[in-house]
Design an enzyme around this catalytic site. Sequence first.
Site, mmCIF file in Angstrom:
data_model
loop_
_atom_site.group_PDB
_atom_site.id
_atom_site.type_symbol
_atom_site.label_atom_id
_atom_site.label_comp_id
_atom_site.label_asym_id
_atom_site.label_seq_id
_atom_site.Cartn_x
_atom_site.Cartn_y
_atom_site.Cartn_z
ATOM 1 N N GLY A 11 -9.682 76.362 59.287
ATOM 2 C CA GLY A 11 -10.966 76.891 58.787
ATOM 3 C C GLY A 11 -12.095 75.901 59.056
ATOM 4 N N VAL A 23 -17.508 60.982 66.804
ATOM 5 C CA VAL A 23 -16.419 60.680 67.750
ATOM 6 C C VAL A 23 -16.997 60.494 69.152
ATOM 7 C CG1 VAL A 23 -14.357 61.620 68.885
ATOM 8 C CG2 VAL A 23 -14.634 61.882 66.406
ATOM 9 N N ARG A 72 -6.834 79.342 64.504
ATOM 10 C CA ARG A 72 -5.514 79.106 63.893
ATOM 11 C C ARG A 72 -4.504 79.633 64.911
ATOM 12 N NH1 ARG A 72 -6.887 77.988 58.514
ATOM 13 N NH2 ARG A 72 -8.542 79.243 57.582
ATOM 14 N N ASP A 103 -4.235 70.652 56.697
ATOM 15 C CA ASP A 103 -2.815 70.289 56.804
ATOM 16 C C ASP A 103 -2.074 71.033 57.916
ATOM 17 O OD1 ASP A 103 -2.971 72.619 55.371
ATOM 18 O OD2 ASP A 103 -1.542 72.023 53.815
ATOM 19 N N THR A 126 -11.809 70.148 55.659
ATOM 20 C CA THR A 126 -11.532 71.446 55.039
ATOM 21 C C THR A 126 -12.324 71.533 53.739
ATOM 22 O OG1 THR A 126 -9.906 72.771 53.807
ATOM 23 C CG2 THR A 126 -9.357 70.456 54.101
ATOM 24 N N ASP A 128 -11.353 72.927 51.201
ATOM 25 C CA ASP A 128 -10.414 73.035 50.065
ATOM 26 C C ASP A 128 -10.131 71.711 49.356
ATOM 27 O OD1 ASP A 128 -10.222 75.679 50.817
ATOM 28 O OD2 ASP A 128 -8.323 75.432 51.880
ATOM 29 N N ASP A 130 -7.688 69.857 49.764
ATOM 30 C CA ASP A 130 -6.277 69.891 49.353
ATOM 31 C C ASP A 130 -5.398 68.999 50.224
ATOM 32 O OD1 ASP A 130 -6.590 71.384 51.632
ATOM 33 O OD2 ASP A 130 -5.246 73.005 51.020
ATOM 34 N N ARG A 163 -23.462 89.125 29.391
ATOM 35 C CA ARG A 163 -22.262 89.601 30.086
ATOM 36 C C ARG A 163 -21.233 88.503 30.321
ATOM 37 N NH1 ARG A 163 -25.070 93.510 34.610
ATOM 38 N NH2 ARG A 163 -24.733 95.452 33.457
ATOM 39 N N ARG A 172 -7.593 78.384 48.983
ATOM 40 C CA ARG A 172 -6.232 78.794 49.351
ATOM 41 C C ARG A 172 -5.350 78.694 48.115
ATOM 42 N NH1 ARG A 172 -4.489 79.673 54.438
ATOM 43 N NH2 ARG A 172 -6.181 78.496 55.344
ATOM 44 N N ALA A 187 -18.573 76.272 33.193
ATOM 45 C CA ALA A 187 -17.746 77.475 33.006
ATOM 46 C C ALA A 187 -16.982 77.417 31.688
ATOM 47 C CB ALA A 187 -16.758 77.592 34.159
ATOM 48 N N GLU A 223 -9.024 81.532 44.148
ATOM 49 C CA GLU A 223 -8.455 82.720 44.802
ATOM 50 C C GLU A 223 -6.924 82.708 44.771
ATOM 51 O OE1 GLU A 223 -9.594 82.685 48.946
ATOM 52 O OE2 GLU A 223 -8.647 80.755 49.280
ATOM 53 N N GLN A 254 -18.926 80.200 51.200
ATOM 54 C CA GLN A 254 -18.650 78.806 50.825
ATOM 55 C C GLN A 254 -18.340 77.922 52.041
ATOM 56 O OE1 GLN A 254 -15.942 79.003 46.974
ATOM 57 N NE2 GLN A 254 -15.833 80.883 48.153
HETATM 58 O O1 F6P Z 1 -8.838 76.540 54.270
HETATM 59 C C1 F6P Z 1 -10.143 76.981 54.145
HETATM 60 C C2 F6P Z 1 -10.183 78.414 53.671
HETATM 61 O O2 F6P Z 1 -11.539 78.807 53.575
HETATM 62 C C3 F6P Z 1 -9.446 78.697 52.368
HETATM 63 O O3 F6P Z 1 -10.187 78.328 51.233
HETATM 64 C C4 F6P Z 1 -9.215 80.171 52.478
HETATM 65 O O4 F6P Z 1 -8.099 80.569 51.691
HETATM 66 C C5 F6P Z 1 -8.933 80.355 53.946
HETATM 67 O O5 F6P Z 1 -9.549 79.247 54.604
HETATM 68 C C6 F6P Z 1 -9.452 81.626 54.531
HETATM 69 O O6 F6P Z 1 -9.101 81.642 55.872
HETATM 70 P P1 F6P Z 1 -9.645 82.705 56.912
HETATM 71 O O7 F6P Z 1 -11.096 82.434 57.155
HETATM 72 O O8 F6P Z 1 -8.814 82.478 58.136
HETATM 73 O O9 F6P Z 1 -9.450 84.038 56.287
#
Ligand code: F6P
Length: 322
Positions: A11, A23, A72, A103, A126, A128, A130, A163, A172, A187, A223, A254
């Site tokens: 992503g 680079v 990907r 990863d 990324t 994420d 993560d 509301r 992910r 939140a 998500e 995002q």
């Molecule tokens: O890894 C980045 C990310 O945006 C995740 O947060 C999300 O689950 C996933 O990629 C979505 O991937 P794609 O754009 O391939 O649907």
Amino acid sequence: MKKIGVYTSGGDAPGMNAAIRAVVRMAVAKKLEVFGIHQGYIGMIEGKINQFQPRDVANIIQRGGTVLKTGRSTDFMKAEFRKKAADNLRALGIEGLVCIGGDGSFRGAHALWEEQKIPVIGVPGTIDNDIFGSDNTIGFDTAVNTALDAIDKIRDTAASHDRLFIVEVMGRNSGHIASYVGLAGGAEEIFTPDANTTVEKAVDRIKESIQRGKTSSIIIAAEGQKPGRAYDLAEAIRKKSGLDAKVCILGHLQRGGSPTASDRILASRMGAAAVELLIQGQSDVMIGTDGQKLVTVPLDVVVKSEKKTSMDLIHLATALSI
Ligand code: F6P
């Protein structure tokens, strides 16, 4: 080492362009030739590779996305395609790689080193955050701020109409974005795949807060592995309590936008350091951050380990939202 390649994979994340720029320019400053590989492993297999000069990366430090494009690749999971990619690199005399990605991308990079002995340095990019072995990944800070901007806007309308909202954020199967925006956005509840927040507990707390005079609330839902999970959550809350929750899924917005200063600085430092490491003869490691310091972590450790969501942030957000 005379020639190196750089690619972005997985992503896209804001700040990837700043890393590519670093680079390319550090490589040229060190008298290396540098090649851009387009669309990640897809372009490596198909030979979509061309030489980059410092001017080719002018005016991209502030741009989201990736000028190299990304992808990907399922083919790259097979050894025969990794051999084809390595042959393409060798034909051009490319002796080292900088892989900017997450990863999945690092799994591919590690396999390329193991099987084909092409030196590779990983740069974590990324939204994420993560990736084990680095406090921060390129793109995370921007994504958090983008999501936060949206949450602040939702709070205006939530407060005006008294509301309950559920805002779904990406990540992910991790909860890093959710925990950060949850705390920073004030939140009331945060759902992540690894937090022990339950619908029952959330409903009880929201009902108590209504009795104390609170008229609007925001729930952040990661998500998980199921984009759209927020709708299931809204239905479960409605069934349990009769409360009607509006859902807003932030999704791919995002991933876009101009990178924050933090992401540009992180990307510039990591991109430049990756070139230095290749020159020193290192391979099969990722550059990470430990506080303000840059560190290296073996790629196989990175891909085999999990970076846990900070439950402290989630507990603090809940404690402060009374
Ligand atoms: O890894 C980045 C990310 O945006 C995740 O947060 C999300 O689950 C996933 O990629 C979505 O991937 P794609 O754009 O391939 O649907």
